[in-house]
Write a protein that holds these residues in place. Structure first.
Motif, short mmCIF file in Angstrom:
data_model
loop_
_atom_site.label_atom_id
_atom_site.label_comp_id
_atom_site.label_asym_id
_atom_site.label_seq_id
_atom_site.Cartn_x
_atom_site.Cartn_y
_atom_site.Cartn_z
N LEU A 263 0.82 -1.21 0.00
CA LEU A 263 0.00 0.00 0.00
C LEU A 263 0.85 1.26 0.00
O LEU A 263 0.55 2.22 -0.69
CB LEU A 263 -0.93 -0.01 1.21
N THR A 264 1.90 1.22 0.80
CA THR A 264 2.79 2.38 0.88
C THR A 264 4.14 1.94 1.43
O THR A 264 4.25 0.89 2.09
CB THR A 264 2.20 3.50 1.75
N ILE A 265 5.17 2.72 1.14
CA ILE A 265 6.52 2.45 1.64
C ILE A 265 7.06 3.73 2.24
O ILE A 265 6.95 4.80 1.65
CB ILE A 265 7.46 1.96 0.52
N PHE A 266 7.63 3.59 3.43
CA PHE A 266 8.28 4.72 4.09
C PHE A 266 9.77 4.43 4.24
O PHE A 266 10.19 3.28 4.30
CB PHE A 266 7.67 4.97 5.47
N ARG A 267 10.54 5.51 4.31
CA ARG A 267 12.00 5.38 4.47
C ARG A 267 12.49 6.39 5.49
O ARG A 267 11.95 7.49 5.61
CB ARG A 267 12.68 5.64 3.13
N LYS A 268 13.51 6.00 6.23
CA LYS A 268 14.14 6.92 7.19
C LYS A 268 15.59 6.51 7.41
O LYS A 268 16.00 5.39 7.05
CB LYS A 268 13.41 6.91 8.53
N SER A 269 16.38 7.40 7.98
CA SER A 269 17.71 7.03 8.43
C SER A 269 17.57 6.01 9.55
O SER A 269 16.61 6.07 10.34
CB SER A 269 18.46 8.27 8.94
#
Length: 205
Positions: free
Chosen positions: A165-171
């Motif tokens: 559905l969705t993809i998130f990214r972070k350090s």
């Protein structure tokens, strides 16, 4: 595929890995029979070697050394060989696609153990390539990338595959996700980020 072509791919994809994935966490949010689930992974520089499928000629060379040599353009073609089972060339042929997995993955699922030599647990990808993940040391509640397949993800995961559905990214050091790198058509973030996910993702940014 010739050695020179493979060498070029290794160097170019290392740069992509550094820009897109290295030292970052990804959160794949997907639909599982109408319920919202998530898969959290962390991509470290040392994981890059495993994605390439190459065999190092110097057995004392560590995976992080290989990555740094690629980034610094110090890797010699003589420093690696193709795997005898032919998987190196297949992996390298789709490696550039995989470097954008944070934007392109459409499906995820549990690996069905259909390939005798493949060891992985989760897969995310498309109809042309997928990235495999495994628990590091088998203990932590997140996964690390450990393989690349030139394969339709639908053929190697449990059926039916789960729609991303969705993809998130972070350090990797940031406490919460705020960068959305992929959102499926027609999906509302507010409608899916509830409960436990609301403590992981900040959609106000």
């Amino acid at each position: 595929m010739k050695k020179a072509e493979a060498h070029k791919i290794l160097l170019e994809c290392a740069e992509q890995y550094k820009t897109n994935l290295a030292n970052r966490s990804l959160l794949f949010i997907f639909d599982n029979a109408g319920a919202i689930h998530n898969l959290e992974v962390i991509c470290m520089p040392r994981n890059y070697l495993h994605l390439t499928g190459v065999v190092l000629t110097d057995k004392n060379l560590k995976s992080i050394d290989f990555y740094e040599m690629c980034i610094d353009k110090r890797l010699s073609p003589s420093a690696f060989e193709f795997s005898k089972d032919g998987t190196t060339k297949m992996k390298l042929s789709v490696l550039s696609q995989i470097m954008n997995i944070h934007k392109t993955a459409k499906m995820v699922g549990d690996y069905t153990h259909t390939k005798s030599m493949l060891v992985t647990e989760k897969l995310a990808g498309t109809v042309t390539a997928c990235l495999g993940f495994i628990r590091e040391n088998g203990k932590r509640n997140f996964y690390v990338p450990n393989t690349v397949l030139r394969e339709d993800v639908r053929n190697v995961v449990d059926k039916p595959p789960k729609k991303v559905l969705t993809i998130f990214r972070k350090s990797k050091d940031e406490p919460i996700y705020s960068e959305c790198t992929y959102l499926a058509k027609g999906v509302s973030l507010e409608s899916i980020l509830t409960g436990i996910l609301s403590s992981k993702v900040d959609i106000k940014h």
